[in-house]
Design a protein around this motif. Structure first.
Motif, PDB file in Angstrom:
ATOM      1  N   LEU A   1       0.836  -1.187   0.000  1.00  7.68           N
ATOM      2  CA  LEU A   1       0.000   0.000   0.000  1.00  7.68           C
ATOM      3  C   LEU A   1       0.875   1.242   0.000  1.00  7.68           C
ATOM      4  N   LEU A   2       0.556   2.173  -0.899  1.00  9.73           N
ATOM      5  CA  LEU A   2       1.269   3.444  -0.972  1.00  9.73           C
ATOM      6  C   LEU A   2       0.259   4.579  -1.124  1.00  9.73           C
ATOM      7  N   CYS A   3       0.495   5.654  -0.405  1.00 10.33           N
ATOM      8  CA  CYS A   3      -0.375   6.819  -0.562  1.00 10.33           C
ATOM      9  C   CYS A   3      -0.161   7.401  -1.962  1.00 10.33           C
ATOM     10  N   PRO A   4      -1.056   8.253  -2.439  1.00  6.00           N
ATOM     11  CA  PRO A   4      -0.894   8.803  -3.789  1.00  6.00           C
ATOM     12  C   PRO A   4       0.459   9.458  -4.024  1.00  6.00           C
ATOM     13  N   LYS A   5       0.985  10.174  -3.031  1.00 10.17           N
ATOM     14  CA  LYS A   5       2.271  10.849  -3.198  1.00 10.17           C
ATOM     15  C   LYS A   5       3.397   9.841  -3.391  1.00 10.17           C
ATOM     16  N   HIS A   6       3.445   8.816  -2.526  1.00 11.17           N
ATOM     17  CA  HIS A   6       4.539   7.852  -2.610  1.00 11.17           C
ATOM     18  C   HIS A   6       4.337   6.864  -3.763  1.00 11.17           C
ATOM     19  N   HIS A   7       3.069   6.652  -4.168  1.00 12.76           N
ATOM     20  CA  HIS A   7       2.843   5.809  -5.340  1.00 12.76           C
ATOM     21  C   HIS A   7       3.391   6.504  -6.596  1.00 12.76           C
ATOM     22  N   ALA A   8       3.188   7.824  -6.657  1.00  7.86           N
ATOM     23  CA  ALA A   8       3.755   8.570  -7.783  1.00  7.86           C
ATOM     24  C   ALA A   8       5.279   8.556  -7.722  1.00  7.86           C
ATOM     25  N   ARG A   9       5.821   8.642  -6.507  1.00  2.00           N
ATOM     26  CA  ARG A   9       7.277   8.685  -6.369  1.00  2.00           C
ATOM     27  C   ARG A   9       7.918   7.356  -6.756  1.00  2.00           C
ATOM     28  N   ILE A  10       7.255   6.227  -6.437  1.00  2.00           N
ATOM     29  CA  ILE A  10       7.881   4.937  -6.742  1.00  2.00           C
ATOM     30  C   ILE A  10       7.945   4.698  -8.250  1.00  2.00           C
ATOM     31  N   HIS A  11       7.109   5.412  -9.001  1.00  2.00           N
ATOM     32  CA  HIS A  11       7.149   5.309 -10.461  1.00  2.00           C
ATOM     33  C   HIS A  11       7.970   6.436 -11.092  1.00  2.00           C
ATOM     34  N   ASP A  12       8.501   7.320 -10.265  1.00  2.00           N
ATOM     35  CA  ASP A  12       9.287   8.451 -10.761  1.00  2.00           C
ATOM     36  C   ASP A  12      10.723   7.980 -10.986  1.00  2.00           C
ATOM     37  N   PRO A  13      11.244   8.039 -12.222  1.00  2.00           N
ATOM     38  CA  PRO A  13      12.601   7.538 -12.504  1.00  2.00           C
ATOM     39  C   PRO A  13      13.695   8.313 -11.783  1.00  2.00           C
ATOM     40  N   ARG A  14      13.357   9.457 -11.207  1.00  2.00           N
ATOM     41  CA  ARG A  14      14.371  10.227 -10.488  1.00  2.00           C
ATOM     42  C   ARG A  14      14.678   9.631  -9.121  1.00  2.00           C
ATOM     43  N   PHE A  15      13.817   8.716  -8.638  1.00  3.04           N
ATOM     44  CA  PHE A  15      13.992   8.162  -7.299  1.00  3.04           C
ATOM     45  C   PHE A  15      14.282   6.669  -7.360  1.00  3.04           C
ATOM     46  N   GLU A  16      15.109   6.197  -6.441  1.00  5.30           N
ATOM     47  CA  GLU A  16      15.447   4.784  -6.314  1.00  5.30           C
ATOM     48  C   GLU A  16      14.798   4.251  -5.038  1.00  5.30           C
ATOM     49  N   PRO A  17      13.798   3.339  -5.151  1.00  3.02           N
ATOM     50  CA  PRO A  17      13.171   2.788  -3.946  1.00  3.02           C
ATOM     51  C   PRO A  17      14.015   1.663  -3.352  1.00  3.02           C
ATOM     52  N   THR A  18      14.006   1.573  -2.025  1.00  3.92           N
ATOM     53  CA  THR A  18      14.687   0.489  -1.312  1.00  3.92           C
ATOM     54  C   THR A  18      13.698  -0.164  -0.360  1.00  3.92           C
ATOM     55  N   ILE A  19      13.455  -1.452  -0.548  1.00  5.48           N
ATOM     56  CA  ILE A  19      12.530  -2.188   0.307  1.00  5.48           C
ATOM     57  C   ILE A  19      13.323  -2.832   1.440  1.00  5.48           C
ATOM     58  N   HIS A  20      12.928  -2.568   2.655  1.00  4.13           N
ATOM     59  CA  HIS A  20      13.636  -3.054   3.838  1.00  4.13           C
ATOM     60  C   HIS A  20      13.015  -4.362   4.334  1.00  4.13           C
ATOM     61  N   PRO A  21      13.718  -5.093   5.221  1.00  3.89           N
ATOM     62  CA  PRO A  21      13.198  -6.371   5.727  1.00  3.89           C
ATOM     63  C   PRO A  21      11.826  -6.262   6.410  1.00  3.89           C
ATOM     64  N   ASP A  22      11.545  -5.112   6.992  1.00  2.00           N
ATOM     65  CA  ASP A  22      10.230  -4.938   7.643  1.00  2.00           C
ATOM     66  C   ASP A  22       9.150  -4.540   6.643  1.00  2.00           C
ATOM     67  N   ASN A  23       9.445  -4.618   5.353  1.00  2.00           N
ATOM     68  CA  ASN A  23       8.515  -4.345   4.244  1.00  2.00           C
ATOM     69  C   ASN A  23       8.261  -2.857   4.033  1.00  2.00           C
ATOM     70  N   GLN A  24       8.968  -1.998   4.728  1.00  4.01           N
ATOM     71  CA  GLN A  24       8.830  -0.571   4.473  1.00  4.01           C
ATOM     72  C   GLN A  24       9.792  -0.156   3.365  1.00  4.01           C
TER      73      GLN A  24
END
Length: 421
Positions: free
Chosen positions: A391-414
């Motif tokens: 689940l991602l809020c609208p702001k972070h959902h847009a950010r995860i698809h933004d090529p300018r940002f690199e997402p990192t998924i942690h062991p706690d799923n955050q």
């Protein structure tokens, strides 16, 4: 004490005080010997006397404003000075000053108030109504006729009823133009009321939500009628909690009973007829283990993380449909694999239960307002199942698809985001 003595030394105030003291002394001396009719008559006369005193007060306020008496002490305006000197609530002093200024322009209404024929509430309704009338009326006597008509009706109506009548006063005093203008004014008022409708509510940390609202007349009347249906004595008496409740039923619903009726109305709303929220019916999810469901102790947890008692959860379970949220169970299909791109309702429920809020670090956006995101893109072969969902809020959902940002998924799923270099 010196200030009070100085103020009462003015001849006008001294005369009023002397008259009041004489009346009060007479009432005190005769109160216990007065008949019921005499008490009733004295009460009515005292109310009229209060209106006459208030008329005098407002005349003095208008004169004080003309002379700008507050300027001598650097007050913002006369109303602020008046409120400070007499320890009135400032907004109340400003409202009274506006009425004083308006009465200064409406001699007939001021005279009726000075005679005690109407109250200050009546006077406020009349002056506000006349001041609201259009400036481009074809006949200048219409304003005078409107004020005269409202004064005549005020003798028999309370201020609330008079305010309702005042909405279409033009139709009465100038029917040739009033009906159309009143209709337009009413439509404009309704549109403004709907556009300016608002509601605020928040938990108080003591087991309750508190709030207030402003809604248009039509919806307000509808809500009141619904609540009265639950709060009415007949409804209460039809389902007594114990044998003594029939005697305890109030003939007029109290604020507490109306509050209880509001709760009952909310519980009875059919969720399947409400708009969907986050892909699901607007239903509250209650998390309760099987032991808590059967026992008399323990607690349940709402999807928002707020606790409720297990007993309340069991009561609600008796009256509402249950959606089992048993993690790992095959009672609901939680894995659609490649058969569909969008997550279904059951999967959304599972995510609400397990993730609660947006999974971006530091974000507390509630689950029911979040988007469901595929960690491994569906277009790249990712499955539409729980292991690949977040689940991602609208702001972070847009950010995860933004090529300018690199997402990192942690062991706690955050997930955290870093700007690409």
């Amino acid at each position: 004490m010196a200030k009070d003595s100085r103020h009462s030394a003015h001849p006008v105030c001294r005369a009023v005080a002397k008259s009041h003291k004489k009346v009060a002394t007479t009432v005190d001396a005769r109160l216990w010997s007065m008949s019921d009719d005499e008490v009733a008559e004295a009460l009515v006369e005292a109310t009229r006397l209060r209106a006459r005193v208030e008329a005098l007060e407002l005349r003095l306020a208008a004169e004080a404003d003309r002379r700008a008496v507050g300027d001598k002490v650097g007050a913002t305006d006369t109303a602020s000075w008046w409120g400070h000197e007499t320890r009135q609530d400032r907004p109340a002093a400003k409202r009274r000053m506006r009425l004083a200024e308006s009465l200064d322009r409406h001699a007939p209404t001021a005279a009726a108030l000075a005679e005690g024929a109407i109250s200050t509430d009546h006077a406020r309704v009349i002056t506000e109504c006349v001041d609201r009338l259009p400036d481009d009326l074809p006949d200048p006597t219409i304003l005078e006729r409107a004020e005269k008509h409202l004064l005549h009706e005020a003798v028999d109506l309370d201020p609330r009823s008079l305010a309702i009548l005042a909405k279409h006063v033009l139709t009465v005093v100038a029917p040739e133009i009033g009906e159309e203008r009143d209709a337009r004014a009413l439509e404009r008022e309704e549109q403004e009321a709907r556009a300016n409708a608002w509601l605020t509510m928040a938990p108080d940390g003591k087991g309750s939500y508190r709030g207030k609202f402003s809604i248009p007349t039509m919806q307000g009347a509808m809500l009141k009628k619904m609540l009265l249906a639950f709060a009415a004595p007949k409804h209460q008496a039809s389902k007594p909690a114990d044998k003594d409740q029939h005697e305890a039923v109030e003939r007029r619903p109290s604020p507490e009973r109306m509050g209880d009726a509001f709760c009952e109305l909310i519980e009875r709303l059919p969720a399947h007829k409400l708009p969907q929220l986050g892909g699901l019916n607007a239903s509250i999810i209650v998390l309760l283990d099987f032991t808590g469901l059967k026992s008399d102790v323990g607690r349940a947890v709402l999807e928002t993380g707020e606790p409720i008692s297990a007993s309340l959860a069991r009561r609600m379970a008796c009256e509402a449909g249950l959606i089992p949220a048993v993690l790992g169970s095959r009672s609901e299909l939680l894995d659609l694999g490649r058969t569909a791109r969008l997550f279904n309702g059951a999967q959304r429920l599972g995510l609400v239960v397990t993730q609660r809020v947006c999974t971006a670090v530091g974000c507390d956006w509630p689950a029911h307002l979040c988007h469901t995101h595929h960690d491994d893109s569906w277009l790249n072969g990712g499955k539409t199942d729980m292991k690949n969902a977040r689940l991602l809020c609208p702001k972070h959902h847009a950010r995860i698809h933004d090529p300018r940002f690199e997402p990192t998924i942690h062991p706690d799923n955050q997930v955290t985001f870093h700007m690409r270099t």
